[in-house]
Write a protein that holds these residues in place. Structure first.
Motif, PDB file in Angstrom:
ATOM      1  N   ILE A  90       3.982  -5.474 -25.972  1.00  0.00           N
ATOM      2  CA  ILE A  90       3.935  -6.901 -25.412  1.00  0.00           C
ATOM      3  C   ILE A  90       3.515  -6.041 -23.294  1.00  0.00           C
ATOM      4  CG2 ILE A  90       4.758  -8.659 -24.233  1.00  0.00           C
ATOM      5  CD1 ILE A  90       6.723  -8.543 -26.756  1.00  0.00           C
ATOM      6  N   GLU A  91       2.593  -7.130 -22.904  1.00  0.00           N
ATOM      7  CA  GLU A  91       1.999  -6.451 -21.820  1.00  0.00           C
ATOM      8  C   GLU A  91       3.452  -6.812 -20.720  1.00  0.00           C
ATOM      9  OE1 GLU A  91      -0.310  -4.498 -20.587  1.00  0.00           O
ATOM     10  OE2 GLU A  91      -0.819  -4.354 -22.296  1.00  0.00           O
ATOM     11  N   GLU A 134       6.682 -13.889 -18.142  1.00  0.00           N
ATOM     12  CA  GLU A 134       6.602 -15.136 -18.305  1.00  0.00           C
ATOM     13  C   GLU A 134       7.212 -15.257 -19.384  1.00  0.00           C
ATOM     14  OE1 GLU A 134       1.674 -15.552 -19.246  1.00  0.00           O
ATOM     15  OE2 GLU A 134       1.635 -15.528 -16.810  1.00  0.00           O
ATOM     16  N   ILE A 135       7.454 -14.634 -20.769  1.00  0.00           N
ATOM     17  CA  ILE A 135       8.466 -14.913 -21.770  1.00  0.00           C
ATOM     18  C   ILE A 135      10.185 -15.026 -21.077  1.00  0.00           C
ATOM     19  CG2 ILE A 135       9.529 -14.563 -23.531  1.00  0.00           C
ATOM     20  CD1 ILE A 135       6.873 -13.091 -24.066  1.00  0.00           C
ATOM     21  N   ASN A 166       3.366  -8.683 -17.571  1.00  0.00           N
ATOM     22  CA  ASN A 166       3.286 -10.137 -17.109  1.00  0.00           C
ATOM     23  C   ASN A 166       2.823 -11.075 -18.224  1.00  0.00           C
ATOM     24  OD1 ASN A 166       1.759  -9.086 -14.963  1.00  0.00           O
ATOM     25  ND2 ASN A 166      -0.272  -9.007 -15.524  1.00  0.00           N
ATOM     26  N   THR A 167       2.786 -10.766 -19.884  1.00  0.00           N
ATOM     27  CA  THR A 167       3.917 -11.414 -20.404  1.00  0.00           C
ATOM     28  C   THR A 167       4.954 -11.326 -21.146  1.00  0.00           C
ATOM     29  OG1 THR A 167       1.906 -11.391 -21.457  1.00  0.00           O
ATOM     30  CG2 THR A 167       3.097 -12.488 -23.150  1.00  0.00           C
ATOM     31  N   LYS A 212       3.409 -18.213 -28.807  1.00  0.00           N
ATOM     32  CA  LYS A 212       2.819 -18.110 -28.494  1.00  0.00           C
ATOM     33  C   LYS A 212       1.774 -17.386 -27.564  1.00  0.00           C
ATOM     34  CE  LYS A 212       3.501 -23.131 -29.707  1.00  0.00           C
ATOM     35  NZ  LYS A 212       2.298 -23.514 -30.367  1.00  0.00           N
ATOM     36  N   LYS A 213       2.246 -16.378 -27.306  1.00  0.00           N
ATOM     37  CA  LYS A 213       1.936 -14.755 -26.319  1.00  0.00           C
ATOM     38  C   LYS A 213       0.247 -14.552 -27.323  1.00  0.00           C
ATOM     39  CE  LYS A 213       4.219 -11.723 -28.955  1.00  0.00           C
ATOM     40  NZ  LYS A 213       4.034  -9.934 -29.481  1.00  0.00           N
ATOM     41  N   LEU A 221       6.131 -18.862 -21.066  1.00  0.00           N
ATOM     42  CA  LEU A 221       6.214 -19.074 -22.693  1.00  0.00           C
ATOM     43  C   LEU A 221       7.153 -18.848 -23.678  1.00  0.00           C
ATOM     44  CD1 LEU A 221       2.819 -18.261 -23.222  1.00  0.00           C
ATOM     45  CD2 LEU A 221       2.908 -15.771 -23.185  1.00  0.00           C
TER      46      LEU A 221
END
Length: 100
Positions: free
Chosen positions: A82-83, A89-90, A85-86, A99-100, A95
């Motif tokens: 998982i990057e 947000e999680i 940035n993602t 939904k990623k 996020l």
């Protein structure tokens, strides 16, 4: 049962000695040792988001891996990368993980 398992762990202490004892007693399924080590590595090296660094990294460093030179290289049972940035947000609740 549980009492026998506790006794074996108390007597033999290390996974290697426990596996040898179970193997010699004929009580160990054929793929049990391999499955145990996969589970051990999965929990020990699970990916976590470090708030201070802002990066996704393993809980414990994976010795001998190429994780520093290629961040997408990980053991397959740890799942997809998982990057950062993602992951940020999680972690911040912006996020939904599905939904990623």
């Amino acid at each position: 049962g549980l009492k026998l398992a506790h006794k074996i762990v108390r007597v033999h202490r290390t996974p290697a000695k426990i596996f040898n004892a179970l193997r010699s007693a004929g009580r160990m399924p054929p793929d049990f040792e391999e499955t145990f080590w996969i589970a051990f590595r999965t929990f020990r090296h699970q990916r976590v988001f470090c708030l201070s660094k802002g990066l996704v990294e393993p809980l414990w460093p994976i010795s001998g891996s190429k994780q520093n030179s290629d961040e997408n290289y990980m053991w397959p049972f740890l799942g997809i990368h998982i990057e950062s940035n993602t992951a940020r947000e999680i972690a911040e609740g912006l996020l939904h993980p599905c939904k990623k």
